[in-house]
Design an enzyme around this catalytic site. Structure first.
Site, short mmCIF file in Angstrom:
data_model
loop_
_atom_site.label_atom_id
_atom_site.label_comp_id
_atom_site.label_asym_id
_atom_site.label_seq_id
_atom_site.Cartn_x
_atom_site.Cartn_y
_atom_site.Cartn_z
N GLN A 191 0.87 -1.18 0.00
CA GLN A 191 0.00 0.00 0.00
C GLN A 191 0.91 1.23 0.00
O GLN A 191 2.13 1.09 0.07
CB GLN A 191 -0.94 0.00 1.21
CG GLN A 191 -2.27 -0.68 0.96
CD GLN A 191 -3.31 -0.37 2.04
OE1 GLN A 191 -2.99 -0.14 3.19
NE2 GLN A 191 -4.57 -0.39 1.64
N ARG A 260 -9.10 -10.63 -7.13
CA ARG A 260 -8.74 -10.55 -5.72
C ARG A 260 -9.60 -11.53 -4.91
O ARG A 260 -10.81 -11.61 -5.12
CB ARG A 260 -8.98 -9.13 -5.20
CG ARG A 260 -8.02 -8.08 -5.74
CD ARG A 260 -8.49 -6.68 -5.39
NE ARG A 260 -9.76 -6.36 -6.04
CZ ARG A 260 -10.62 -5.43 -5.62
NH1 ARG A 260 -10.38 -4.75 -4.52
NH2 ARG A 260 -11.73 -5.21 -6.30
N ASP A 294 -9.19 2.55 -3.93
CA ASP A 294 -9.95 1.54 -4.66
C ASP A 294 -11.45 1.74 -4.45
O ASP A 294 -11.97 1.33 -3.45
CB ASP A 294 -9.52 0.12 -4.24
CG ASP A 294 -9.38 -0.05 -2.72
OD1 ASP A 294 -9.28 0.94 -1.98
OD2 ASP A 294 -9.36 -1.22 -2.29
N GLU A 478 -15.76 5.59 8.23
CA GLU A 478 -14.63 5.42 7.32
C GLU A 478 -14.48 6.58 6.36
O GLU A 478 -13.37 7.00 6.03
CB GLU A 478 -14.82 4.11 6.55
CG GLU A 478 -13.77 3.83 5.52
CD GLU A 478 -14.16 2.68 4.60
OE1 GLU A 478 -13.25 2.10 3.99
OE2 GLU A 478 -15.36 2.38 4.47
#
Length: 524
Positions: A191, A260, A294, A478
């Site tokens: 990341q 993924r 993302d 978030e």
């Protein structure tokens, strides 16, 4: 006893005699009429007793006047209205009214103990306690943790910072890099590399720790640069792109080209919509996940749809700013360790990268730093909050910083904080969403470049948004909608609460700006 009863009775009569006491004895059905009926009949809350036990935030008559003046359309709008005007048991009647105090109570709930390897489990081992973001993110994540640490540092949790650094250092020693998150399915990517900046927050000055951390930092740098041995002028390799003048810059990449594990169905669906080789689409999606953004219009060929994603073609300004910060810190640590050859090498690498950022990623006529499209050989047209990263790492000149500040005011400043991009795509890393880490990068970057007024303005707007959502939901979230100052949306999964980096940035901002904290306390 008789006198006591007489006293209580007289007091009660006196209280009821003050004005018209009718409202005090009315039931919720009588007080709220058609609003009450809608809430109950539409089953806004699973338990019918929930709303009738709610406490109004203002006079019931004023609430009903607001309701009748503009009745909420739809169940979501109705719930927003109710949570704004009432404290609802178990929903938004949180214990701590003070935002900073609430964050401090959350830290223990987000701490997890060391993880041991277990056959069949995707969890990767960690030797010491750590902090998770919260919600579905039940393991430690890489770039999240830097912003979490900012809050831990000002909330008296230094031991947790040191513990998490032990975990990250050990992780680099074992795997050669820090994965996206500590799960086996994240090992093929990293990341945004914040480890170097995390080390700035450490107070462990022991020589053994310094030696080990420098070795880990250089090992992480080697991970990001290992494509240098195979990169060509017309063909990037792994995380390396050779620019037209021969300079090496970085891109996001993933070692795998399959869907993924954690978003398998979503990736299969995207690849079915995209044109061309599915494996290439999967690699672009995985690289987008490595970016932390993302997903975002930053990575889309048409600037609108995820099926046109081409992340690995992009040389991102945020990644290369962080790589510059890593080179500078390796130089400084090598100098302190007495390794002059290392210090000289990394000083040269930093100078070359800084020059390349100015040459390729600075768009002077538009007053912004941009990502570079390695196939088109030019900056992309997408303006994003990543434009502030060079300011954050100290790579912008005064003129560049002033120009970026002007662009931010004109195009990225929303009523509730900094926009991620101006583009409305339905993706979570586009407007109307704002994110705590990007607010901090912007605020800190602007402040260190003489733009304190704008930095303070963004901080005030963002904290106002976080506080408003907290008042209505009792949660730290978030992401947030910075256009309407409410919980954010979009993305591959439901909105998460917890939430590590929001907690960290909130505490750090309230510590940095005591006037904002004071204003918040008055409002509460």
């Amino acid at each position: 006893m008789k006198n006591w009863r007489s006293f209580v009775a007289a007091g009660l009569v006196s209280l009821l005699a003050l004005g018209n006491p009718g409202w005090a004895q009315s039931s919720p059905a009588e007080l709220y009429g058609d609003l009450f009926q809608r809430v109950q009949l539409e089953k806004l809350f699973p338990d019918g007793k929930t709303f009738v036990d709610a406490t109004p935030r203002s006079n019931p008559a004023a609430i009903m006047a607001a309701y009748r003046q503009q009745p909420p359309q739809g169940k979501d709008a109705l719930k927003t209205f109710v949570l704004h005007h009432f404290r609802v048991p178990g929903v938004n009647d949180h214990g701590a009214s003070n935002l900073r105090a609430h964050v401090r109570t959350l830290w223990p709930t987000l701490v997890r103990q060391p993880v041991e390897r277990q056959a069949g489990s995707s969890a990767l081992p960690l030797p010491t306690p750590f902090v998770v973001p919260g919600g579905r993110f039940r393991e430690i994540y890489y770039w999240d943790s830097y912003f979490t640490m900012l809050g831990l540092a000002v909330d008296g949790q230094q031991s947790l910072i040191e513990s998490m650094l032990v975990d990250f250092t050990a992780t680099i020693e074992i795997y050669g890099h820090i994965p996206n998150g500590m799960r086996s399915y994240y090992l093929s990517r990293s990341q945004p590399p914040f480890y170097a900046l995390m080390l700035d927050l450490s107070k462990d000055d022991s020589p053994d720790t310094a030696t080990r951390q420098l070795a880990a930092l250089r090992q992480e740098y080697a991970y990001w640069m290992k494509g240098a041995s195979c990169v060509q002028a017309s063909r990037p390799c792994e995380r390396i792109v050779r620019m037209p003048d021969g300079t090496l810059l970085n891109r996001y990449w993933d070692d795998k080209d399959t869907p993924r594990d954690e978003s398998y169905a979503e990736d299969v669906a995207t690849a079915a919509e995209a044109k061309g080789d599915k494996a290439i689409t999967y690699r672009h999606l995985r690289a987008g996940a490595e970016s932390g953004w993302d997903f975002s219009s930053r990575w889309f060929g048409d600037g609108r749809t995820i099926a046109t994603i081409h992340t690995t073609d992009i040389v991102p300004v945020d990644l290369n700013s962080l790589m510059l910060a890593m080179e500078q810190r390796i130089e400084a640590r090598c100098q302190k360790a007495g390794d002059s050859a290392c210090a000289t090498e990394f000083a040269g690498l930093a100078r070359k990268r800084k020059a390349a950022i100015d040459r390729y990623l600075w768009v002077g006529k538009e007053g912004r730093y941009a990502d570079w499209d390695s196939k088109a050989k030019k900056p992309t047209a997408i303006l994003s909050a990543a434009t502030l990263y060079p300011l954050f790492v100290g790579a912008a000149s005064p003129a560049q910083a002033d120009a970026v500040a002007t662009t931010v005011r004109a195009k990225l400043l929303g009523s509730g904080g900094l926009r991620t991009t101006p583009n409305r795509t339905g993706q979570q890393w586009d407007t109307p969403n704002g994110w705590a880490p990007l607010q901090w990068v912007a605020i800190d970057g602007l402040a260190r470049n003489g733009q304190e007024t704008l930095a303070r303005d963004i901080a005030g707007r963002w904290i106002g948004t976080v506080a408003a959502a907290y008042a209505e939901t009792g949660k730290m979230l978030e992401k947030y909608d910075v256009e309407e100052r409410k919980p954010g949306g979009g993305g591959e999964y439901p909105l998460q609460d917890g939430f590590g980096w929001t907690n960290g940035v909130t505490s750090a901002l309230l510590d940095r700006y005591p006037d904002i904290a004071a204003e918040l306390e008055k409002a509460e």
